[in-house]
Write an enzyme that holds these catalytic residues in place. Structure first.
Site, mmCIF file in Angstrom:
data_model
loop_
_atom_site.group_PDB
_atom_site.id
_atom_site.type_symbol
_atom_site.label_atom_id
_atom_site.label_comp_id
_atom_site.label_asym_id
_atom_site.label_seq_id
_atom_site.Cartn_x
_atom_site.Cartn_y
_atom_site.Cartn_z
ATOM 1 C CG ASP A 143 40.536 -58.683 38.079
ATOM 2 O OD1 ASP A 143 41.635 -58.110 37.970
ATOM 3 O OD2 ASP A 143 39.676 -58.355 38.912
ATOM 4 C CG HIS A 157 39.812 -55.318 41.178
ATOM 5 N ND1 HIS A 157 40.351 -55.907 40.045
ATOM 6 C CD2 HIS A 157 40.292 -54.059 41.193
ATOM 7 C CE1 HIS A 157 41.105 -55.023 39.418
ATOM 8 N NE2 HIS A 157 41.098 -53.889 40.093
HETATM 9 P P1 NAD Z 1 43.358 -40.632 36.919
HETATM 10 O O1 NAD Z 1 43.973 -39.872 38.039
HETATM 11 O O2 NAD Z 1 44.005 -40.586 35.592
HETATM 12 O O3 NAD Z 1 41.861 -40.129 36.730
HETATM 13 C C1 NAD Z 1 40.978 -39.993 37.797
HETATM 14 C C2 NAD Z 1 40.015 -38.876 37.463
HETATM 15 O O4 NAD Z 1 39.099 -38.758 38.537
HETATM 16 C C3 NAD Z 1 40.713 -37.513 37.292
HETATM 17 O O5 NAD Z 1 40.340 -36.921 36.071
HETATM 18 C C4 NAD Z 1 40.195 -36.711 38.487
HETATM 19 O O6 NAD Z 1 40.054 -35.334 38.209
HETATM 20 C C5 NAD Z 1 38.848 -37.379 38.718
HETATM 21 N N1 NAD Z 1 38.279 -37.130 40.041
HETATM 22 C C6 NAD Z 1 38.908 -37.064 41.239
HETATM 23 N N2 NAD Z 1 38.015 -36.792 42.200
HETATM 24 C C7 NAD Z 1 36.804 -36.700 41.609
HETATM 25 C C8 NAD Z 1 35.483 -36.434 42.085
HETATM 26 N N3 NAD Z 1 35.246 -36.221 43.369
HETATM 27 N N4 NAD Z 1 34.492 -36.427 41.181
HETATM 28 C C9 NAD Z 1 34.733 -36.636 39.873
HETATM 29 N N5 NAD Z 1 35.954 -36.887 39.379
HETATM 30 C C10 NAD Z 1 36.972 -36.919 40.232
HETATM 31 O O7 NAD Z 1 43.168 -42.144 37.427
HETATM 32 P P2 NAD Z 1 42.811 -43.423 36.527
HETATM 33 O O8 NAD Z 1 44.062 -44.074 36.092
HETATM 34 O O9 NAD Z 1 41.770 -43.059 35.541
HETATM 35 O O10 NAD Z 1 42.186 -44.382 37.660
HETATM 36 C C11 NAD Z 1 40.963 -44.066 38.285
HETATM 37 C C12 NAD Z 1 40.628 -45.093 39.358
HETATM 38 O O11 NAD Z 1 40.382 -46.374 38.773
HETATM 39 C C13 NAD Z 1 41.739 -45.328 40.377
HETATM 40 O O12 NAD Z 1 41.168 -45.424 41.661
HETATM 41 C C14 NAD Z 1 42.334 -46.644 39.955
HETATM 42 O O13 NAD Z 1 42.944 -47.321 41.027
HETATM 43 C C15 NAD Z 1 41.100 -47.366 39.493
HETATM 44 N N6 NAD Z 1 41.338 -48.552 38.638
HETATM 45 C C16 NAD Z 1 40.484 -49.585 38.759
HETATM 46 C C17 NAD Z 1 40.639 -50.717 37.986
HETATM 47 C C18 NAD Z 1 39.690 -51.877 38.114
HETATM 48 O O14 NAD Z 1 39.979 -52.948 37.558
HETATM 49 N N7 NAD Z 1 38.567 -51.753 38.787
HETATM 50 C C19 NAD Z 1 41.697 -50.782 37.065
HETATM 51 C C20 NAD Z 1 42.538 -49.704 36.944
HETATM 52 C C21 NAD Z 1 42.358 -48.585 37.738
#
Ligand code: NAD
Length: 324
Positions: free
Chosen positions: A162, A189
């Site tokens: 952000d 967030h």
């Molecule tokens: P993605 O699906 O590309 O990757 C997520 C990964 O997590 C995958 O590789 C999956 O295998 C893994 N995973 C699932 N369950 C798991 C577990 N129990 N243990 C270990 N690994 C596990 O998703 P992404 O685009 O990388 O996003 C990940 C998260 O981050 C989402 O929840 C998204 O909303 C969040 N996000 C947060 C922000 C922020 O500003 N805080 C910004 C963007 C995305």
């Protein structure tokens, strides 16, 4: 000798990435591999490609030793003795979804990770990226509390993206040098819980119209990416940058750098919400001091008044889930 041992301490962190093979996890792990303070990089995911991601990143010629771990059986080894654990594990948004829609899937993922951290690395700094941050951070806190290892100074919801967006959009709007920007963003967030403090940008001035438009763009910047990726996920590359930025600022503070202040979503009593993003002074023990967010414009005060009840509800949802 003193100098050398100081230097050794400075670049001696074991950093774990949970969800390392995901859209955020891979570029985040690569950026962490470039960080000279990282000596051990432990990449964990449930996806079978993870040893390959680790092998790939491990060929980059920087000091961090890189290891990949896959599946529940290897989770403890992955997290063992980590100083910092960055958590982008879970499901991202698709068009039309809010971050809260992810609760059902991500709440139990985050709870399981917290439980593993209890025995593997209870004293680590925990950086939560998994959404909805406004609820997953309370879940993580409650889980650590249940096992008697919670330290509010060591748990952070990562809201740096952000700030990154605010810096970019405001520098553009004001014709300022983006390298000099550090716009405070407080609250939470998700959508309108994200409150950028435009009134605190030195030397900037905005029309009322611009204030509204910029605030809205920063609050819903994530939606721009979700829509543009058209079903292919949410922000990953800018998030990897933001996650590595926060982790590196924290490690700098842990190794003694003074006056490191960054915004993060931490437990505090600045408002009636249990967790609230604000400026935090970082140090060897994590969030050493929660700083007041300072004077607000009438527009910002209005935003704050309306977001706090949402933060309370979203934290409560997480706390109740963790205690079920
Ligand atoms: P993605 O699906 O590309 O990757 C997520 C990964 O997590 C995958 O590789 C999956 O295998 C893994 N995973 C699932 N369950 C798991 C577990 N129990 N243990 C270990 N690994 C596990 O998703 P992404 O685009 O990388 O996003 C990940 C998260 O981050 C989402 O929840 C998204 O909303 C969040 N996000 C947060 C922000 C922020 O500003 N805080 C910004 C963007 C995305």
């Amino acid at each position: 000798v003193l100098f050398r041992s100081f230097n050794t301490a400075v670049r001696n962190y074991r950093v774990g990435v949970v969800g390392a093979s995901g859209g955020i996890g891979q570029p985040l792990s690569l950026l962490l591999k470039l960080d000279q303070r990282v000596t051990d990089l432990s990449l964990y995911d449930v996806a079978p490609v993870t040893p390959g991601v680790a092998a790939d990143i491990g060929h980059v010629c920087t000091p961090a030793k890189t290891a990949g771990y896959v599946g529940q059986d290897q989770m403890h080894a992955a997290l063992k003795d980590c100083d910092v654990v960055v958590i982008p594990a879970g499901v991202p948004r698709k068009p039309g979804m809010t971050r809260d829609d992810l609760f059902t899937m991500n709440a139990s993922i985050v709870q399981g990770i917290a439980e593993a951290c209890v025995t593997a690395c209870p004293k680590a700094m925990f950086l939560i990226i998994s959404n909805p941050v406004n609820s997953t951070v309370p879940i993580f806190a409650e889980t650590l509390k249940k096992h008697g290892v919670y330290d509010k100074k060591r748990l952070f919801g990562v809201t740096s993206l952000d700030v990154v967006r605010a810096n970019t959009f405001i520098a553009e709007n004001q014709g300022m040098d983006v390298n000099t920007m550090a716009v405070p963003v407080i609250g939470g967030h998700a959508g309108t819980t994200i409150l950028p403090l435009l009134s605190q940008v030195p030397g900037a001035s905005f029309s009322d119209e611009d204030t509204k438009a910029l605030t809205h763009r920063i609050q819903f910047g994530g939606d721009e990416v979700v829509a543009a990726k058209a079903g292919g996920g949410s922000a990953t590359l800018s998030m990897a940058y933001a996650g590595q930025f926060f982790a590196s600022r924290l490690m700098a503070a842990m190794s003694g750098e003074k006056d490191v202040v960054e915004c993060a979503f931490v437990e505090n009593d600045l408002t009636s919400a249990p967790f609230f993003a604000t400026k935090v002074k970082l140090g060897p023990n994590g969030a050493e001091e929660v700083l007041p967010y300072g004077p607000l414009s009438a527009f910002e005060q209005e935003g704050l008044d309306s977001l706090v009840p949402d933060l309370i509800v979203q934290a409560k949802k997480g706390i109740e889930f963790a205690n079920k």
